[in-house]
Design an enzyme around this catalytic site. Structure first.
Site, PDB file in Angstrom:
ATOM      1  N   ASP A 114      -6.303   4.819  -5.461  1.00  0.00           N
ATOM      2  CA  ASP A 114      -6.863   5.637  -4.089  1.00  0.00           C
ATOM      3  C   ASP A 114      -7.028   6.891  -5.027  1.00  0.00           C
ATOM      4  OD1 ASP A 114      -7.920   6.567  -1.306  1.00  0.00           O
ATOM      5  OD2 ASP A 114      -6.034   5.209  -1.088  1.00  0.00           O
ATOM      6  N   ARG A 173     -13.959  -0.071  -3.524  1.00  0.00           N
ATOM      7  CA  ARG A 173     -14.607   0.616  -1.930  1.00  0.00           C
ATOM      8  C   ARG A 173     -16.372   1.275  -1.592  1.00  0.00           C
ATOM      9  NH1 ARG A 173     -10.141   2.022   2.028  1.00  0.00           N
ATOM     10  NH2 ARG A 173     -11.285   3.134   2.512  1.00  0.00           N
ATOM     11  N   ASP A 221       1.182  -1.502   0.170  1.00  0.00           N
ATOM     12  CA  ASP A 221       0.084   0.022   0.216  1.00  0.00           C
ATOM     13  C   ASP A 221       0.590   1.785  -0.144  1.00  0.00           C
ATOM     14  OD1 ASP A 221      -2.574   1.616   0.953  1.00  0.00           O
ATOM     15  OD2 ASP A 221      -3.366  -0.092   0.790  1.00  0.00           O
ATOM     16  N   GLY A 229     -16.788   4.437  -2.194  1.00  0.00           N
ATOM     17  CA  GLY A 229     -18.560   5.447  -1.269  1.00  0.00           C
ATOM     18  C   GLY A 229     -18.704   7.097  -2.070  1.00  0.00           C
ATOM     19  N   ASP A 253     -12.145   4.398   5.747  1.00  0.00           N
ATOM     20  CA  ASP A 253     -11.628   3.274   6.257  1.00  0.00           C
ATOM     21  C   ASP A 253     -11.696   2.803   7.077  1.00  0.00           C
ATOM     22  OD1 ASP A 253     -10.181   4.862   4.233  1.00  0.00           O
ATOM     23  OD2 ASP A 253      -7.821   5.081   5.352  1.00  0.00           O
ATOM     24  N   LYS A 273      -4.410  -1.036  -6.425  1.00  0.00           N
ATOM     25  CA  LYS A 273      -5.514  -0.228  -6.000  1.00  0.00           C
ATOM     26  C   LYS A 273      -4.845   1.349  -5.959  1.00  0.00           C
ATOM     27  CE  LYS A 273      -6.287   0.219  -1.210  1.00  0.00           C
ATOM     28  NZ  LYS A 273      -6.006   0.606   1.198  1.00  0.00           N
TER      29      LYS A 273
HETATM   30  C1  GLA Z   1      -6.869   6.115   1.723  1.00  0.00           C
HETATM   31  C2  GLA Z   1      -7.547   4.836   1.858  1.00  0.00           C
HETATM   32  C3  GLA Z   1      -6.764   3.342   2.857  1.00  0.00           C
HETATM   33  C4  GLA Z   1      -4.876   3.222   2.255  1.00  0.00           C
HETATM   34  C5  GLA Z   1      -3.941   4.837   2.578  1.00  0.00           C
HETATM   35  C6  GLA Z   1      -2.827   4.666   2.614  1.00  0.00           C
HETATM   36  O1  GLA Z   1      -7.467   6.476   3.285  1.00  0.00           O
HETATM   37  O2  GLA Z   1      -8.384   4.452   1.927  1.00  0.00           O
HETATM   38  O3  GLA Z   1      -7.472   2.303   2.219  1.00  0.00           O
HETATM   39  O4  GLA Z   1      -4.990   2.991   1.102  1.00  0.00           O
HETATM   40  O5  GLA Z   1      -4.957   6.178   1.961  1.00  0.00           O
HETATM   41  O6  GLA Z   1      -2.899   6.468   2.536  1.00  0.00           O
END
Ligand code: GLA
Length: 634
Positions: A189, A272, A86, A256, A276, A187
């Site tokens: 973001d 998602r 991540d 979301g 978080d 992933k």
């Molecule tokens: C966001 C994502 C998390 C993670 C952080 C990393 O908050 O939703 O799942 O990947 O970024 O900074």
């Protein structure tokens, strides 16, 4: 088209039918399955991710230790194969050629000379039988840069060198990640398209360039839904090109926001549904609530992602085994990707017994891909039922509260005959039992009991549509404007505490299509008659249903009693591979349901269209349209 053989409800409808294929008719059947078919996620992806365990303080030793643990403990064999790095891996974007440079001090095997490469690491993971995942952001900057206060391992250098996100570099970066570094998952973001308006302190201080936000977590109305969708779609296109036919997973991380609820399934392999997760009971409830009413929006190839598991930490640690099992069971039942967020170097036999419960994992990985459907719903107890590929059932009874609760499970909730014996196997205690009609179970505080259930199917020669959400795509769900769902648990967020007015949950989805329920959390009921199975949707909608060899479609159609007399009639149409097969009369609020039947033998895609009977394509307050008892029969 056998139009002449069908009953009509007036000249207005004739005009509607002939224009059904008109290009400007969003309800025109296409005979196609339109949800995302790219990438490779026939079942929810499983694995491990560095974020919940290490935040941005990630390095090669930690990643490899977790990878080794997956293999050594047998978890990999159970399906936990993706090892995802991540936020925190990048050092900078090289100014001369825009190439992303890895933080080799933390990933020594990437120090391959002038052009650091993750290839040695992905080769190593692949040789272990695992898959490798990478992380990026849709904007110029990452979540860590924008929101993480302690800034561990953040990109270094000039403003331009610190622009490590995909914005303006989609082709280059996706090529690097997939064609050169051989990753199998990304992933993506969305912080960079959210957190850097002109007036953000980090922009004003000169740290980052401004990027006019495309999404606003506090306001669906202020979000540029088309704009953010377009960018995610571009990344998807690049993935198709640069994966060169290798299977890949495209994971959307827009929490979301931006009404992703309605389009994530058309763009990515998992999406998602909420902000978080935290290792807190209340936060787990929030994330859970963002997926529970969305069974129809998930299918093989595109899953609702309630976020990574926090089993092992905080409210779900070893001292809280009941809570840990609940969290795990619910994620499994709801087909959320099972991505471990725990430092596996510290794995204990107790935690391994949770992640490694093969019978629970099998529910998540069942090939039919049916997300569990809410059979009973309250603030205290919820009952979820999942139909499996072999026609069998799994059921989870969940106590949301901190005190013991009694729950009655009925054969009807399982769509099994109340007069025959129902057999239960408890997937945690492994005890077997049986009942007829109904049975009372005791749930400890926060407990989820999960069973495999077998009996005599109520529908002997077919499947209700609500038993196969994995084959249904609400291509157009009729929601006129995205609205936040007010039923989602509002937890205390650890990052604010009880300062301010509280988190105002903005996850769009209110009024979407539902299995065994009407939109807006209502029950299925037409002219006073309740129905315990069916599909509830709004007028102005089109559902695509994959027909797995059935020959008949039956339903009782009408306006749900949760509608209003003033909102006009609804006409229901059944289409088969683009041809009209059956149409109802104009169904008016308060009148009994009409039986609608169609011969669907050899039809691949059945489309169920509910039109506003007054001809309006979009109404401000569309009627709830109920396909009660909708079923495919042999
Ligand atoms: C966001 C994502 C998390 C993670 C952080 C990393 O908050 O939703 O799942 O990947 O970024 O900074």
């Amino acid at each position: 088209m056998k139009r002449q053989t069908l009953a009509f409800a007036g000249a207005a409808l004739l005009a509607l039918a002939s224009s059904a294929h008109a290009q400007n008719d969003p309800l025109a059947p296409t005979g196609r399955w339109s949800a995302n078919a790219d990438g490779h996620a026939p079942v929810p992806p499983m694995g491990w991710n560095s974020w919940n365990a290490f935040n941005s303080d990630v390095d090669e030793e930690k990643v490899l230790a977790s990878a080794r643990a997956l293999v050594d403990t047998g978890l990999a064999r159970l399906g936990y194969r993706y090892v995802n790095i991540d936020d925190g891996w990048w050092l900078k974007r090289r100014e001369s050629d825009g190439r992303l440079i890895i933080r080799t001090a933390h990933f020594p095997s990437a120090a391959t000379g002038k052009n650091p490469s993750f290839r040695p690491l992905t080769d190593r993971l692949h040789a272990m039988g695992l898959k490798a995942g990478i992380y990026s952001d849709l904007g110029r900057n990452s979540c860590g840069q924008i929101y993480t206060p302690d800034f561990k391992n953040q990109p270094e250098g000039s403003v331009a060198e610190r622009e490590v996100g995909l914005y303006g570099h989609i082709e280059q970066d996706i090529r690097l990640f997939f064609a050169e570094w051989n990753f199998d998952l990304i992933k993506v973001d969305g912080c960079g398209v959210r957190g850097l308006p002109e007036d953000a302190p980090r922009v004003r201080s000169g740290l980052y360039r401004a990027l006019p936000p495309l999404v606003d977590m506090q306001s669906l109305g202020a979000s540029d839904v088309a704009g953010v969708r377009k960018l995610y779609t571009e990344v998807g296109r690049a993935l198709r090109v640069h994966s060169h036919g290798r299977p890949y997973v495209y994971s959307l991380c827009l929490w979301g926001a931006g009404d992703v609820r309605s389009w994530g399934k058309d763009v990515g392999n998992m999406s998602r549904t909420s902000d978080d997760i935290q290792p807190l009971w209340g936060r787990m409830l929030t994330n859970l609530d963002t997926v529970t009413h969305r069974a129809l929006y998930a299918h093989p190839g595109s899953w609702n992602d309630a976020d990574m598991l926090f089993v092992g930490t905080g409210d779900f640690d070893q001292q809280h085994e009941v809570e840990a099992r609940s969290h795990f069971s619910l994620w499994a039942m709801l087909n959320s990707p099972l991505i471990i967020g725990y430092d596996l170097r510290k794995l204990t036999p107790e935690l391994l017994a949770i992640f490694g419960n093969a019978e629970i994992v099998a529910l998540n990985q069942d090939p039919a891909g049916n997300q569990a459907v809410l059979a009973y719903d309250s603030d205290e107890v919820q009952i979820f039922v999942k139909t499996l590929a072999d026609g069998g059932k799994a059921v989870a009874l969940f106590n949301r509260t901190g005190a013991p609760r009694k729950a009655i499970l009925t054969a009807e909730q399982l769509k099994l005959l109340a007069t025959s014996e129902v057999r239960l196997r408890d997937l945690w205690s492994k005890e077997e039992s049986s009942f007829r009609g109904d049975t009372e179970l005791v749930l400890a505080a926060h407990e989820t009991r999960v069973f495999r259930a077998g009996g005599t199917r109520r529908l002997a020669d077919g499947l209700y549509l609500s038993e196969q959400p994995g084959r249904i795509n609400p291509a157009v769900d009729g929601v006129p404007a995205p609205l936040p769902d007010p039923t989602i648990h509002q937890s205390i967020t650890p990052w604010v505490g009880t300062r301010g007015g509280g988190e105002h949950v903005q996850y769009g989805g209110w009024g979407g299509a539902e299995a065994d329920r009407a939109p807006f959390g209502k029950l299925l009921r037409i002219a006073g008659k309740p129905y315990d199975t069916g599909i509830g949707i709004l007028a102005g909608s089109r559902l695509e249903v994959r027909n797995a060899g059935f020959s008949r479609f039956n339903a009782m159609v009408g306006v749900n009693d949760s509608g209003r007399p003033s909102d006009g009639p609804v006409v229901f149409e059944v289409w088969g591979d683009g041809k009209l097969l059956a149409r109802s009369g104009a169904m008016v609020f308060g009148t009994p349901a009409e039986a609608l039947q169609a011969n669907v033998a050899k039809v691949r895609i059945v489309e169920l269209v509910a039109r506003a009977g007054n001809g309006a394509v979009r109404q401000p307050t569309p009627q709830p349209a109920t396909w009660a008892e909708a079923a495919f029969l042999k």
